[in-house]
Design a protein around this motif. Structure first.
Motif, PDB file in Angstrom:
ATOM      1  N   SER A  44       0.833  -1.215   0.000  1.00 36.86           N
ATOM      2  CA  SER A  44       0.000   0.000   0.000  1.00 36.86           C
ATOM      3  C   SER A  44       0.858   1.251   0.000  1.00 36.86           C
ATOM      4  O   SER A  44       0.562   2.240  -0.674  1.00 36.86           O
ATOM      5  CB  SER A  44      -0.932  -0.012   1.222  1.00 36.86           C
ATOM      6  OG  SER A  44      -1.795  -1.123   1.174  1.00 36.86           O
ATOM      7  N   SER A  45       1.956   1.238   0.764  1.00 35.46           N
ATOM      8  CA  SER A  45       2.845   2.404   0.815  1.00 35.46           C
ATOM      9  C   SER A  45       3.479   2.667  -0.533  1.00 35.46           C
ATOM     10  O   SER A  45       3.594   3.804  -0.991  1.00 35.46           O
ATOM     11  CB  SER A  45       3.933   2.179   1.883  1.00 35.46           C
ATOM     12  OG  SER A  45       3.366   2.017   3.154  1.00 35.46           O
ATOM     13  N   SER A  48       0.895   4.111  -2.884  1.00 37.33           N
ATOM     14  CA  SER A  48       0.620   5.516  -2.529  1.00 37.33           C
ATOM     15  C   SER A  48       1.733   6.423  -3.012  1.00 37.33           C
ATOM     16  O   SER A  48       1.497   7.517  -3.529  1.00 37.33           O
ATOM     17  CB  SER A  48       0.452   5.646  -1.011  1.00 37.33           C
ATOM     18  OG  SER A  48      -0.649   4.877  -0.561  1.00 37.33           O
TER      19      SER A  48
END
Length: 463
Positions: A44-45, A48
């Motif tokens: 997810s990081s 993003s």
């Protein structure tokens, strides 16, 4: 205004995702990776971070190379760089080499004694001193000469005019032509070594809120920039051509909030492409007033400039009358009657004498009114019908008007069946609706009787 379409900011969910009611969880089948909470967090990081880079790149532009980007919905194009913050810098860099400072030199006043202080002690010619400062810009080079646009009031009454180039070099300038009505003038200097020439933009396409820049010589600080927005694209302001407090012309201007100070007059107003959209002309300089400046739109200025280049003046139709507004005269008479109603009238006569400077305006705009000592003031009862309260009083008829029979004390009320209430309206009708050689019908009152006369408009000749 955004540089992007509104859909760029849309937060709508994909129709494909919204239409499925299935669980959108990851499938482990065929994949040898177990999606633990830690791995999900890392993935997810990374996603993003990648999204942030993409969004930042869309806003600022991935390609920083030189080029030109066309903006959305009429926003000014970006030159030399894709970065919008560089637009003001590139626009100024494009225009500044073509901007000049104008020096108005006039003869020194005589000393208190009998000896003249206005000579240089050499050949007897008058010693000149700087009387005014202004701005201008080079707009063309023709046959070894560079032509400069400035304001008429910048060089008015000058014995000699000098232009200071952006590199600090001073050159003698010749006045090609001037026009007091539009407050424009064209100068000529030697073009040797001059490469920069201003380009014109579309002043008719300006919009309220658009960014503009003023370049000039405010307070003698040459090569100075100010920036602001277009407050109003078309403002009509009254002008007193003879500076006597009586408005006898109307000027269409661009209202801006960029700082305009003494010395800015005649300098260019440019858009963010570095193109001239106006000629800085005036400001409201009253106490407590800030950010109200005016510029002559380039699309109005250029026909005047072309006429000055070709003829040295602007050819306009000439009626041939010195006038005074009937409304002004009646107001003066009423004030005199109220203040000196019991006197013998001598005070009223003094008021009329004083109004020679106040009310004797520049006739039909072609004659030089108010400065001719032979112009008289209205006398006696004009014998007008009670319903006639607006018009212009003929103080003196010359040229075509005199030949047609107009005379002192006649009151003009119509031109070609168009009602005329002031000298300003008379001049606007002549310059806006008529040309040299046209016939015009003048309706006027003489001794209480309405009369008409028709004659041809002539071209104003120098007096």
């Amino acid at each position: 205004m955004s540089l992007f379409d509104d859909d760029f900011y849309s937060t709508r969910v994909s129709r494909r995702i919204r239409s499925t009611g299935r669980d959108a969880s990851f499938s482990k089948r065929g994949i040898g990776i177990r999606w633990t909470p830690v791995r999900v967090a890392v993935a997810s990081s990374m996603v993003s971070a990648l999204a942030a880079v993409l969004v930042f790149g869309l806003f600022t532009g991935f390609d920083r190379s030189e080029g030109s980007v066309s903006a959305v919905a009429g926003v000014t194009n970006v030159g030399l760089s894709n970065d919008p913050l560089e637009k003001t810098i590139s626009a100024a860099a494009k225009m500044r080499p073509a901007v000049v400072s104008i020096i108005n030199e006039q003869a020194q006043p005589e000393s208190d004694g009998n000896d003249s202080a206005g000579t240089d002690g050499g050949d007897g010619s008058p010693e000149l001193q700087q009387a005014a400062l202004g701005s201008g810009f080079i707009f063309e080079k023709v046959k070894g000469k560079a032509h400069i646009i400035t304001n008429n009031h910048v060089i008015e009454d000058a014995v000699a005019v000098k232009a200071v180039l952006s590199n600090g070099e001073t050159r003698n300038a010749r006045v090609v032509g001037t026009d007091a009505i539009t407050d424009l003038a064209v100068l000529e200097i030697d073009a040797d070594g001059i490469d920069a020439v201003a380009e014109f933009g579309e002043s008719e396409g300006l919009r309220a809120g658009q960014w503009v820049m003023a370049i000039g010589n405010p307070l003698g600080l040459s090569d100075s920039l100010t920036m602001g927005i277009v407050s109003k694209t078309k403002r009509i302001i009254p002008v007193s051509l003879s500076q006597d407090g009586n408005y006898d012309w109307e000027q269409e201007v661009i209202q801006i909030d960029a700082s305009i100070n003494q010395g800015n007059s005649g300098g260019p107003l440019i858009d963010l492409d570095g193109n001239v959209v106006g000629i800085n002309s005036m400001k409201i300089a009253e106490y407590g007033v800030e950010g109200v400046g005016f510029a002559i739109p380039s699309h109005i200025a250029m026909p005047i400039v072309q006429s000055l280049l070709e003829y040295g003046k602007v050819k306009r139709p000439y009626l041939g009358v010195y006038t005074m507004d009937l409304g002004l005269y009646m107001a003066q008479q009423a004030a005199a009657a109220q203040g000196h109603g019991d006197d013998d009238g001598s005070a009223g006569g003094a008021d009329q004498e004083q109004s020679t400077e106040e009310g004797s305006q520049s006739g039909d705009g072609a004659a030089v009114g108010g400065e001719d000592e032979g112009v008289m003031m209205p006398q006696g009862d004009l014998k007008l019908p009670d319903d006639v309260k607006q018009g212009v009083i003929v103080l003196q008829a010359v040229g075509p008007a005199e030949e047609a029979g107009l005379a002192f004390n006649d009151v003009i009320v119509k031109l070609d069946n168009v009602s005329i209430s002031s000298t300003m309206e008379l001049r606007k009708y002549l310059y806006g609706k008529k040309t040299i050689g046209d016939e015009i019908e003048v309706t006027f009152y003489r001794d209480g009787k309405k009369q008409t006369t028709t004659f041809k408009l002539a071209e104003k000749t120098e007096e």
